[in-house]
Enzyme design. Structure first.
Site, PDB file in Angstrom:
ATOM      1  N   TYR A 133      -1.382  -9.198  -7.398  1.00 31.01           N
ATOM      2  CA  TYR A 133      -0.073  -9.013  -6.760  1.00 31.01           C
ATOM      3  C   TYR A 133       0.981  -8.669  -7.815  1.00 31.01           C
ATOM      4  O   TYR A 133       1.852  -7.839  -7.598  1.00 31.01           O
ATOM      5  CB  TYR A 133       0.312 -10.272  -5.977  1.00 31.01           C
ATOM      6  CG  TYR A 133      -0.608 -10.519  -4.793  1.00 31.01           C
ATOM      7  CD1 TYR A 133      -0.417  -9.824  -3.597  1.00 31.01           C
ATOM      8  CD2 TYR A 133      -1.661 -11.418  -4.856  1.00 31.01           C
ATOM      9  CE1 TYR A 133      -1.258 -10.017  -2.509  1.00 31.01           C
ATOM     10  CE2 TYR A 133      -2.509 -11.619  -3.790  1.00 31.01           C
ATOM     11  CZ  TYR A 133      -2.308 -10.924  -2.611  1.00 31.01           C
ATOM     12  OH  TYR A 133      -3.139 -11.108  -1.546  1.00 31.01           O
ATOM     13  N   ASN A 168       0.482  -4.843   6.136  1.00 32.54           N
ATOM     14  CA  ASN A 168      -0.054  -3.483   6.088  1.00 32.54           C
ATOM     15  C   ASN A 168      -0.555  -3.072   7.475  1.00 32.54           C
ATOM     16  O   ASN A 168      -1.490  -3.675   7.991  1.00 32.54           O
ATOM     17  CB  ASN A 168      -1.200  -3.452   5.065  1.00 32.54           C
ATOM     18  CG  ASN A 168      -1.931  -2.119   5.052  1.00 32.54           C
ATOM     19  OD1 ASN A 168      -1.441  -1.132   5.585  1.00 32.54           O
ATOM     20  ND2 ASN A 168      -3.110  -2.108   4.434  1.00 32.54           N
ATOM     21  N   CYS A 195      -5.267  -2.643   1.074  1.00 31.88           N
ATOM     22  CA  CYS A 195      -4.611  -3.879   0.645  1.00 31.88           C
ATOM     23  C   CYS A 195      -5.646  -4.938   0.259  1.00 31.88           C
ATOM     24  O   CYS A 195      -5.314  -5.912  -0.416  1.00 31.88           O
ATOM     25  CB  CYS A 195      -3.677  -4.404   1.736  1.00 31.88           C
ATOM     26  SG  CYS A 195      -4.499  -4.755   3.284  1.00 31.88           S
ATOM     27  N   HIS A 196      -6.919  -4.714   0.661  1.00 30.11           N
ATOM     28  CA  HIS A 196      -7.952  -5.680   0.289  1.00 30.11           C
ATOM     29  C   HIS A 196      -8.233  -5.656  -1.219  1.00 30.11           C
ATOM     30  O   HIS A 196      -8.873  -6.555  -1.747  1.00 30.11           O
ATOM     31  CB  HIS A 196      -9.249  -5.409   1.074  1.00 30.11           C
ATOM     32  CG  HIS A 196      -9.801  -4.023   0.885  1.00 30.11           C
ATOM     33  ND1 HIS A 196      -9.400  -2.957   1.659  1.00 30.11           N
ATOM     34  CD2 HIS A 196     -10.717  -3.526   0.009  1.00 30.11           C
ATOM     35  CE1 HIS A 196     -10.057  -1.854   1.262  1.00 30.11           C
ATOM     36  NE2 HIS A 196     -10.856  -2.184   0.264  1.00 30.11           N
ATOM     37  N   GLU A 199     -17.632  -2.291  -1.936  1.00 32.28           N
ATOM     38  CA  GLU A 199     -17.134  -1.329  -2.928  1.00 32.28           C
ATOM     39  C   GLU A 199     -17.728  -1.608  -4.307  1.00 32.28           C
ATOM     40  O   GLU A 199     -18.118  -0.689  -5.030  1.00 32.28           O
ATOM     41  CB  GLU A 199     -15.594  -1.382  -2.987  1.00 32.28           C
ATOM     42  CG  GLU A 199     -14.946  -0.911  -1.697  1.00 32.28           C
ATOM     43  CD  GLU A 199     -13.433  -0.767  -1.799  1.00 32.28           C
ATOM     44  OE1 GLU A 199     -12.886  -0.926  -2.912  1.00 32.28           O
ATOM     45  OE2 GLU A 199     -12.795  -0.493  -0.763  1.00 32.28           O
TER      46      GLU A 199
END
Lengths: 165, 252
Positions: B186, B209, B217-218, B244
């Protein structure tokens, strides 16, 4: 305050009723489907400006009656200007009247049209006669027969459920 | 034809059609099959056959209405009145609601957010001309499939950020700078948007979001490496990060 409800809900909740109205006027064929689409397209256009406290079902039924009658006029290839038909007694504005629409739709063709145009569309017998290719007196009789038929079938069908007569 | 089919459901309730046999004659040919058994009560005890018939009439009506609705969405789109189209899809992180304006994808929502609430908010904030219509959502649905298959690393479908404004909008637009398979804290995102002190506001921007998954945003996590919160729930965030990570390190 104007309408903020997703239009999808109006289609979900009242789609079947609107189809019944259209079929009562136009029969169960493609014309009724067209009237259904026209009704919801017009409704969707007007939706954001509609006051929030509108009785949506009654409003949609009114639009549907108008669209169905317009379509019936177009179908009869008579270029009668489509001024707003006066509001008739309109029993179907009552939410419990679904059975009535079905009963109207079940009438023989001529009676159905006579009843639908006169009572739902608010047309005089003479104009109904022009639309269905008949004369005013025959239409008056068909209307009376249709109402008689409705008294029989609608009463028979609904009285066990305690619907008002 | 359909009109005739409507009569049976109530027909068996009104077994007194024999009250006025004379008056029924000229409609008999047209209507209620029950009328044939006017003479007695044998047709009135609700045989299973009758019930199935009723069901299929209702099913027909439901199917017919669905077809009419699809056609309505097409005509509304053509007529320029379909302000918001929406559609639901399945995914490894649960059912997703997708919504798009004419400009682009405007909302991706997780089931836990309550799809009804999400649609109501869209109606209030953007337009109540909201209809279910899969067509406009096909491009984003396809990219989501490819993403969950590990075949897509960046969403290319047009996005509509109408639901965001100000600092939140600025943060959300910067989230796409965090590459696939990477994470940022953040704090790092706050630096990225040029407002290093706004760590909490970055958290809020991520939590609000409107386009989760599509706008990543993850990929924003706590400074200590733990995932932090997520609009789709912690499991969903972990699923996306793991997917990912595996694709990037080449060991699924």
């Amino acid at each position: 305050m104007n309408m903020q409800e997703p239009f999808e809900r109006a289609v979900e909740q009242h789609g079947a009723t609107v189809l019944r109205v259209c079929r009562a006027v136009l029969g169960p064929e493609a014309d009724a489907d067209d009237a259904w689409s026209e009704t919801f397209l017009a409704a969707m256009r007007a939706w954001p400006e509609l006051p929030e406290d509108t009785n949506v079902e009654a409003w949609l039924v009114r639009v549907a009656k108008r669209k169905a009658i317009d379509l019936a006029r177009a179908r009869s290839r008579q270029a009668i200007p489509t001024d707003e038909p006066p509001e008739g007694p309109a029993p179907a504005d009552h939410p419990d009247a679904e059975g009535l629409w079905d009963a109207v739709a079940a009438l023989p063709e001529r009676q159905r049209l006579a009843v639908a145009y006169h009572y739902l569309g608010g047309l005089p017998h003479a104009e109904t006669a022009e639309l269905i290719g008949s004369n005013a007196e025959a239409v008056r009789r068909a209307t009376a027969d249709g109402i008689k038929g409705l008294r029989r079938t609608y009463h028979t069908d609904t009285s066990p459920k305690g619907a008002p007569r | 034809m359909t009109a005739d089919q409507y009569t049976p459901p109530d027909g068996h309730l009104g077994g007194h059609t024999d009250d006025q046999p004379d008056h029924t004659t000229h409609t008999d040919t047209h209507t209620d099959p029950d009328d044939e058994s006017t003479g007695g009560d044998e047709g009135t005890d609700g045989t299973p056959g009758e019930i199935q018939y009723t069901d299929s009439v209702e099913e027909n009506l439901t199917r017919h209405l669905m077809a009419l609705k699809m056609d309505l969405a097409t005509r509304a789109e053509r007529g320029g009145v379909l302000d918001i189209a929406f559609h639901e899809v399945d995914s490894p992180v649960g059912r997703l609601l997708l919504a798009a304006t004419a400009k682009g994808v405007v909302r991706v929502a997780f089931e836990r957010e309550g799809f009804d609430d999400v649609l109501e908010t869209l109606a209030e904030k953007i337009s109540p001309r909201v209809l279910s219509s899969p067509r406009r959502l096909e491009p984003v649905a396809r990219e989501l499939d490819q993403y969950f298959d590990g075949q897509l690393r960046e969403f290319t479908v047009p996005k509509d950020y109408s639901l965001s404004e100000g600092f939140r909008l600025a943060v959300q637009q910067h989230l796409t700078d965090i590459g696939y398979g990477h994470t940022a804290s953040y704090k790092e995102v706050a630096d990225l948007v040029g407002n290093p002190k706004a760590v909490r506001a970055v958290g809020t921007a991520c939590a609000t979001n409107p386009l989760p998954v599509v706008v990543p945003c993850h990929r924003v996590v706590r400074s200590d490496g733990t995932p932090g919160g997520y609009v789709g729930g912690l499991d969903a965030k972990q699923t996306l990060l793991t997917l990912e990570n595996e694709m990037v390190s080449g060991c699924p």
